[in-house]
Design a protein around this motif. Structure first.
Motif, PDB file in Angstrom:
ATOM      1  N   ILE A   1       0.843  -1.205   0.000  1.00  0.00           N
ATOM      2  CA  ILE A   1       0.000   0.000   0.000  1.00  0.00           C
ATOM      3  C   ILE A   1       0.873   1.249   0.000  1.00  0.00           C
ATOM      4  N   GLU A   2       1.940   1.239   0.765  1.00  0.00           N
ATOM      5  CA  GLU A   2       2.855   2.383   0.778  1.00  0.00           C
ATOM      6  C   GLU A   2       3.419   2.648  -0.617  1.00  0.00           C
ATOM      7  N   ARG A   3       3.836   1.595  -1.315  1.00  0.00           N
ATOM      8  CA  ARG A   3       4.367   1.768  -2.667  1.00  0.00           C
ATOM      9  C   ARG A   3       3.314   2.340  -3.596  1.00  0.00           C
ATOM     10  N   ILE A   4       2.102   1.824  -3.479  1.00  0.00           N
ATOM     11  CA  ILE A   4       1.022   2.272  -4.364  1.00  0.00           C
ATOM     12  C   ILE A   4       0.673   3.730  -4.084  1.00  0.00           C
ATOM     13  N   GLU A   5       0.560   4.089  -2.822  1.00  0.00           N
ATOM     14  CA  GLU A   5       0.196   5.474  -2.501  1.00  0.00           C
ATOM     15  C   GLU A   5       1.300   6.450  -2.893  1.00  0.00           C
ATOM     16  N   SER A   6       2.555   6.021  -2.852  1.00  0.00           N
ATOM     17  CA  SER A   6       3.632   6.912  -3.284  1.00  0.00           C
ATOM     18  C   SER A   6       3.559   7.165  -4.783  1.00  0.00           C
ATOM     19  N   ALA A   7       2.995   6.214  -5.521  1.00  0.00           N
ATOM     20  CA  ALA A   7       2.884   6.363  -6.973  1.00  0.00           C
ATOM     21  C   ALA A   7       1.572   7.006  -7.407  1.00  0.00           C
ATOM     22  N   PHE A   8       0.479   6.708  -6.691  1.00  0.00           N
ATOM     23  CA  PHE A   8      -0.848   7.128  -7.141  1.00  0.00           C
ATOM     24  C   PHE A   8      -1.527   8.129  -6.214  1.00  0.00           C
ATOM     25  N   GLY A   9      -0.952   8.395  -5.071  1.00  0.00           N
ATOM     26  CA  GLY A   9      -1.572   9.309  -4.131  1.00  0.00           C
ATOM     27  C   GLY A   9      -2.302   8.562  -3.032  1.00  0.00           C
ATOM     28  N   ALA A  10      -2.476   9.254  -1.901  1.00  0.00           N
ATOM     29  CA  ALA A  10      -3.123   8.641  -0.740  1.00  0.00           C
ATOM     30  C   ALA A  10      -4.607   8.430  -0.986  1.00  0.00           C
ATOM     31  N   THR A  11      -5.163   7.423  -0.330  1.00  0.00           N
ATOM     32  CA  THR A  11      -6.588   7.136  -0.424  1.00  0.00           C
ATOM     33  C   THR A  11      -7.095   6.584   0.894  1.00  0.00           C
ATOM     34  N   ASP A  12      -8.360   6.882   1.190  1.00  0.00           N
ATOM     35  CA  ASP A  12      -9.008   6.294   2.373  1.00  0.00           C
ATOM     36  C   ASP A  12      -9.811   5.053   2.023  1.00  0.00           C
ATOM     37  N   ALA A  13      -9.904   4.726   0.735  1.00  0.00           N
ATOM     38  CA  ALA A  13     -10.720   3.588   0.290  1.00  0.00           C
ATOM     39  C   ALA A  13      -9.814   2.379   0.072  1.00  0.00           C
ATOM     40  N   ILE A  14      -9.690   1.561   1.105  1.00  0.00           N
ATOM     41  CA  ILE A  14      -8.891   0.341   1.029  1.00  0.00           C
ATOM     42  C   ILE A  14      -9.769  -0.830   1.471  1.00  0.00           C
TER      43      ILE A  14
END
Length: 298
Positions: A50-63
């Motif tokens: 999730i950290e890798r994904i958010e660093s690439a695509f931006g933070a999200t509250d929908a997980i």
């Protein structure tokens, strides 16, 4: 680019992860091995993904997390899980991943139905049943646009309806169950030990093997009887068939199944329920988990 939703589907062999954009399209996908011997490390592995994904695509509250077992009504953890991943039973994923917003947990079959209805074979339909046919038989039910979970999360376990009584009990004590009638788990018993996989049985059937055809068509007949009963219970507009057996068999399943539905289905309006093959494959659960999480915050 902002990640609208992240979906994680934890399976016994692989964990699948997808990212959905604002239109519900998959813009990123990855998967990692799920080692039952080190399942306790899964929260850490998922958290780093999730950290890798958010660093690439931006933070999200929908997980969203999809996994086997019965999910608490609060949707924060699995309260009953037996088998290879039982170490995850009771795990609060929001705390485990150290998230500010709740991480939404959903049963894997229910997630697969949500995914198919979001962008797959169930799109545009609000009353749908999913049957997954593989090692076992799973399922999920959507009524009026809502995936049913039931009182303790058992809703949709359609492989465990009784077709033959008296009959041998399956893994949840159902006699003569749909799962035992067509799931790969009983293929050797149903064919006198001749076949060990349903893929081999269907291949022999296609090649004109009389005994294989007899065994396969009996299983399909019982599936038809089960589906006709399910239709009477929940009145879907569409039935989606997923899982490895359904995807592999194709018309070898659909043609005889539609014959038996013609025989068994109650059709007060003159037309039968539509039966289709799932389209999202192994990503359905992750897509559904992401879609489910997004719905919870919108």
């Amino acid at each position: 680019m902002s990640a609208t939703a992240i979906g994680i589907d934890i399976g016994g062999t692989f964990t699948k992860i997808v990212v959905l954009d604002g239109d519900g399209a998959v813009v990123h996908r990855e998967r990692m091995p799920t080692d039952p011997g080190t399942a306790s490390r899964l929260p850490g592995d998922v958290g780093r993904a999730i950290e890798r994904i958010e660093s690439a695509f931006g933070a999200t509250d929908a997980i969203g997390i999809a996994c086997p077992g019965l999910v608490r009504r609060q949707g924060d953890a699995v309260h009953w899980m037996r088998g290879r991943l039982d170490v995850l039973e009771g795990l609060d994923w929001t705390r485990a991943l150290d998230r500010r917003a709740p991480v939404r947990v959903i049963n894997d079959a229910q997630a697969a139905l949500a995914g198919e209805c979001a962008i797959g074979a169930g799109r545009g339909c609000r009353d749908v049943v999913l049957i997954t046919i593989g090692t076992g038989v799973g399922g999920a039910i959507m009524c009026d646009g809502r995936v049913l979970s039931g009182h303790v999360g058992r809703a949709g376990h359609l492989g465990h309806i009784a077709l033959q009584v008296p009959g041998d009990k399956d893994i949840v004590n159902t006699p003569g169950s749909l799962e035992d009638a067509i799931g790969n788990c009983t293929i050797a018993a149903r064919t006198g030990g001749r076949f060990t996989t349903t893929a081999d049985l269907v291949a022999a059937h296609r090649q004109g093997d009389v005994d294989a055809t007899r065994a396969w068509e009996k299983s399909v007949m019982l599936l038809g009887a089960g589906l006709a009963s399910i239709v009477n219970a929940v009145d879907p507009a569409r039935i989606i068939l997923g899982g490895g057996i359904a995807t592999h068999a194709g018309d070898a399943l659909l043609v005889p199944l539609r014959h038996w539905m013609d025989e068994f289905e109650w059709r007060p309006c003159g037309t039968g329920v539509e039966i289709v093959i799932a389209t999202l494959g192994e990503e359905a659960g992750a897509i559904g988990a992401a879609a489910h999480a997004r719905e919870q915050i919108t």
